[in-house]
Design an enzyme around this catalytic site. Structure first.
Site, PDB file in Angstrom:
ATOM      1  N   GLY A  66       0.802  -1.223   0.000  1.00 48.13           N
ATOM      2  CA  GLY A  66       0.000   0.000   0.000  1.00 48.13           C
ATOM      3  C   GLY A  66       0.829   1.264   0.000  1.00 48.13           C
ATOM      4  CE  LYS A  69      -2.847   2.454  -2.317  1.00 50.53           C
ATOM      5  NZ  LYS A  69      -3.420   1.205  -1.805  1.00 50.53           N
ATOM      6  CB  SER A 173      -8.145  -8.753   3.825  1.00 49.23           C
ATOM      7  OG  SER A 173      -6.779  -8.541   3.573  1.00 49.23           O
ATOM      8  CB  SER A 174      -8.796  -3.915   0.353  1.00 51.29           C
ATOM      9  OG  SER A 174      -9.321  -2.609   0.372  1.00 51.29           O
ATOM     10  N   PRO A 175     -10.793  -3.461   3.072  1.00 54.07           N
ATOM     11  CG  PRO A 175     -10.708  -2.069   4.968  1.00 54.07           C
ATOM     12  CD  PRO A 175      -9.830  -2.811   3.983  1.00 54.07           C
ATOM     13  CB  THR A 241      -7.075  -1.235   7.425  1.00 55.95           C
ATOM     14  OG1 THR A 241      -7.829  -1.578   6.272  1.00 55.95           O
ATOM     15  CG2 THR A 241      -5.758  -0.625   6.992  1.00 55.95           C
ATOM     16  CB  THR A 309       0.339   3.387  10.144  1.00 51.93           C
ATOM     17  OG1 THR A 309      -0.686   2.865   9.282  1.00 51.93           O
ATOM     18  CG2 THR A 309      -0.144   4.696  10.721  1.00 51.93           C
TER      19      THR A 309
HETATM   20  C1  FMN Z   1      -2.767   4.536   3.185  1.00 52.22           C
HETATM   21  C2  FMN Z   1      -2.822   3.042   3.230  1.00 52.22           C
HETATM   22  C3  FMN Z   1      -2.913   2.310   2.050  1.00 52.22           C
HETATM   23  C4  FMN Z   1      -2.970   0.915   2.097  1.00 52.22           C
HETATM   24  N1  FMN Z   1      -3.044   0.206   0.932  1.00 52.22           N
HETATM   25  C5  FMN Z   1      -3.024  -1.143   0.977  1.00 52.22           C
HETATM   26  C6  FMN Z   1      -3.003  -1.905  -0.215  1.00 52.22           C
HETATM   27  O1  FMN Z   1      -2.990  -1.382  -1.321  1.00 52.22           O
HETATM   28  N2  FMN Z   1      -2.986  -3.263  -0.098  1.00 52.22           N
HETATM   29  C7  FMN Z   1      -2.968  -3.913   1.117  1.00 52.22           C
HETATM   30  O2  FMN Z   1      -2.924  -5.139   1.160  1.00 52.22           O
HETATM   31  N3  FMN Z   1      -2.970  -3.207   2.265  1.00 52.22           N
HETATM   32  C8  FMN Z   1      -2.989  -1.857   2.214  1.00 52.22           C
HETATM   33  N4  FMN Z   1      -2.963  -1.141   3.376  1.00 52.22           N
HETATM   34  C9  FMN Z   1      -2.940  -1.876   4.656  1.00 52.22           C
HETATM   35  C10 FMN Z   1      -1.519  -2.055   5.187  1.00 52.22           C
HETATM   36  O3  FMN Z   1      -0.758  -2.857   4.322  1.00 52.22           O
HETATM   37  C11 FMN Z   1      -1.526  -2.711   6.565  1.00 52.22           C
HETATM   38  O4  FMN Z   1      -2.130  -3.967   6.468  1.00 52.22           O
HETATM   39  C12 FMN Z   1      -2.283  -1.885   7.597  1.00 52.22           C
HETATM   40  O5  FMN Z   1      -2.048  -0.514   7.401  1.00 52.22           O
HETATM   41  C13 FMN Z   1      -1.886  -2.269   9.018  1.00 52.22           C
HETATM   42  O6  FMN Z   1      -0.502  -2.071   9.221  1.00 52.22           O
HETATM   43  P1  FMN Z   1       0.073  -0.720   9.919  1.00 52.22           P
HETATM   44  O7  FMN Z   1      -0.694  -0.519  11.195  1.00 52.22           O
HETATM   45  O8  FMN Z   1       1.526  -1.017  10.124  1.00 52.22           O
HETATM   46  O9  FMN Z   1      -0.155   0.373   8.948  1.00 52.22           O
HETATM   47  C14 FMN Z   1      -2.925   0.250   3.348  1.00 52.22           C
HETATM   48  C15 FMN Z   1      -2.817   0.996   4.530  1.00 52.22           C
HETATM   49  C16 FMN Z   1      -2.765   2.378   4.480  1.00 52.22           C
HETATM   50  C17 FMN Z   1      -2.646   3.146   5.767  1.00 52.22           C
END
Ligand code: FMN
Length: 338
Positions: A66, A69, A173-175, A241, A309
């Site tokens: 993420g 991308k 699993s993207s919400p 997330t 994050t």
């Molecule tokens: C801005 C943003 C974009 C994200 N985009 C993706 C994505 O494209 N694909 C994915 O699998 N997870 C995506 N995530 C989720 C992260 O990979 C991760 O699972 C989630 O943020 C929890 O980890 P963290 O608390 O270290 O951020 C995204 C998270 C954020 C904050």
């Protein structure tokens, strides 16, 4: 760390989150800079060696999907001391994502809420980016995350991208993306994995949905893990997330990331570990920002951790800092994986 936290972050955080992100991207596009600076971002300790999906890595800290991308900055990101970096999530066709505003900072919680909905350039553009990078020496293991709403699209992304990386993560699993969660139906997931298995030659990871807060049913999610095991998936990323409502988002709901996730991440890793033991590797993802939390995740049964994050809140030195703290903890308390 201090330069970022005292100077750059206060400036970046005056901007709207996506604008700040694009500004950071400008910095990351200067690969030559990160190549020169890269040495100062490393922390070497042979005892930190780990694996992700069975692939040896120099330390257990990975970049979660993420952040990059379209895989434009992987050569710079790999200079930051990660054991592995993940590009994507990539979809077959270009996507605009959801309407803005779609990212919110919760500063007091070191958290974000995003409802990006997979904005991306699509497979063809990513392929042209990464084929240009083929000559750049790889300093860490490279994984690419793919997704989509039907099996042929995902299989095509997988097939075309596999030669350019060490493993592929399937994001089910993207919400924030309509239609993507159909792969949380056991039969659909099995069909997807069976299709991917027909042609793959490298490991796959599956990014799992979080427990409890989605569908209210842990057993359902664990069952998806069982299917992954039966279909010979090498590794599960636990997890994504957490769905949450927020009026500041144009679409009204998004996914929470960052510090508030940590305890739930550990609880999930422990549950997977109790269920699957060493039969499948687990990557702990959600709310990790320091070596103590990384240590706890490894102790709970994860073989690697992923961050996103905390990179935004703590800056690029967070990788080195996690690895330094982990080294100290390994020395003082022992390797939690033994
Ligand atoms: C801005 C943003 C974009 C994200 N985009 C993706 C994505 O494209 N694909 C994915 O699998 N997870 C995506 N995530 C989720 C992260 O990979 C991760 O699972 C989630 O943020 C929890 O980890 P963290 O608390 O270290 O951020 C995204 C998270 C954020 C904050």
């Amino acid at each position: 760390m201090q330069l970022y936290k005292n100077l750059m972050r206060p400036l970046l955080f005056t901007l709207e989150p996506e604008t700040a992100w694009h500004l950071s991207d400008l910095g990351l596009s200067q690969t030559w800079f990160w190549k020169i600076m890269g040495r100062g971002f490393q922390h070497h300790n042979e005892f930190l060696g780990a694996t992700v999906a069975g692939i040896p890595i120099k330390n257990p800290v990975g970049l979660a999907a993420g952040y990059d991308k379209n895989c434009r900055f992987l050569p710079s990101l790999q200079e930051l001391g990660f054991g592995y970096v993940m590009g994507g999530t990539i979809t077959k066709d270009p996507r605009p994502g959801n309407p803005k505003p779609r990212v919110i900072r919760l500063k007091d919680q070191s958290a974000l809420i995003n409802a990006l909905g997979f904005p991306g350039d699509g497979l063809e553009k990513v392929l042209s980016e990464i084929s240009e990078m083929a000559s750049v020496p790889k300093k860490s293991v490279r994984i690419m995350s793919v997704s989509g709403t039907d099996i042929p699209d995902i299989a095509e992304c997988h097939q075309q991208l596999e030669p350019f990386c060490d493993a592929i993560e399937l994001n089910i699993s993207s919400p924030n993306t309509k239609g993507l969660r159909i792969f949380q139906e056991p039969a659909k997931l099995r069909s997807l994995l069976a299709e991917i298995n027909q042609s793959r030659s490298k490991p796959i990871l599956v990014k799992m949905p979080p427990f409890k807060l989605e569908n209210g049913d842990d057993e359902k999610t664990l069952n998806l893990g069982r299917i992954c095991l039966e279909e010979k998936v090498e590794s599960l990323t636990v997890s994504n997330t957490i769905p949450i409502q927020h009026d500041g988002l144009a679409v009204g709901q998004g996914g929470l990331s960052g510090s508030p996730l940590f305890e739930n991440t550990i609880a999930m890793v422990e549950t997977y570990q109790a269920e699957f033991g060493d039969k499948i590797e687990i990557n702990a993802c959600g709310g990790i920002s320091n070596g103590y939390q990384a240590y706890e995740a490894l102790k709970s049964g994860a073989s690697s951790i992923q961050i996103l994050t905390s990179l935004i809140y703590e800056g690029p030195r967070v990788v080195q800092s996690i690895n330094k703290e982990l080294s100290e903890l390994f020395t003082n308390r022992g390797d939690p994986r033994n």
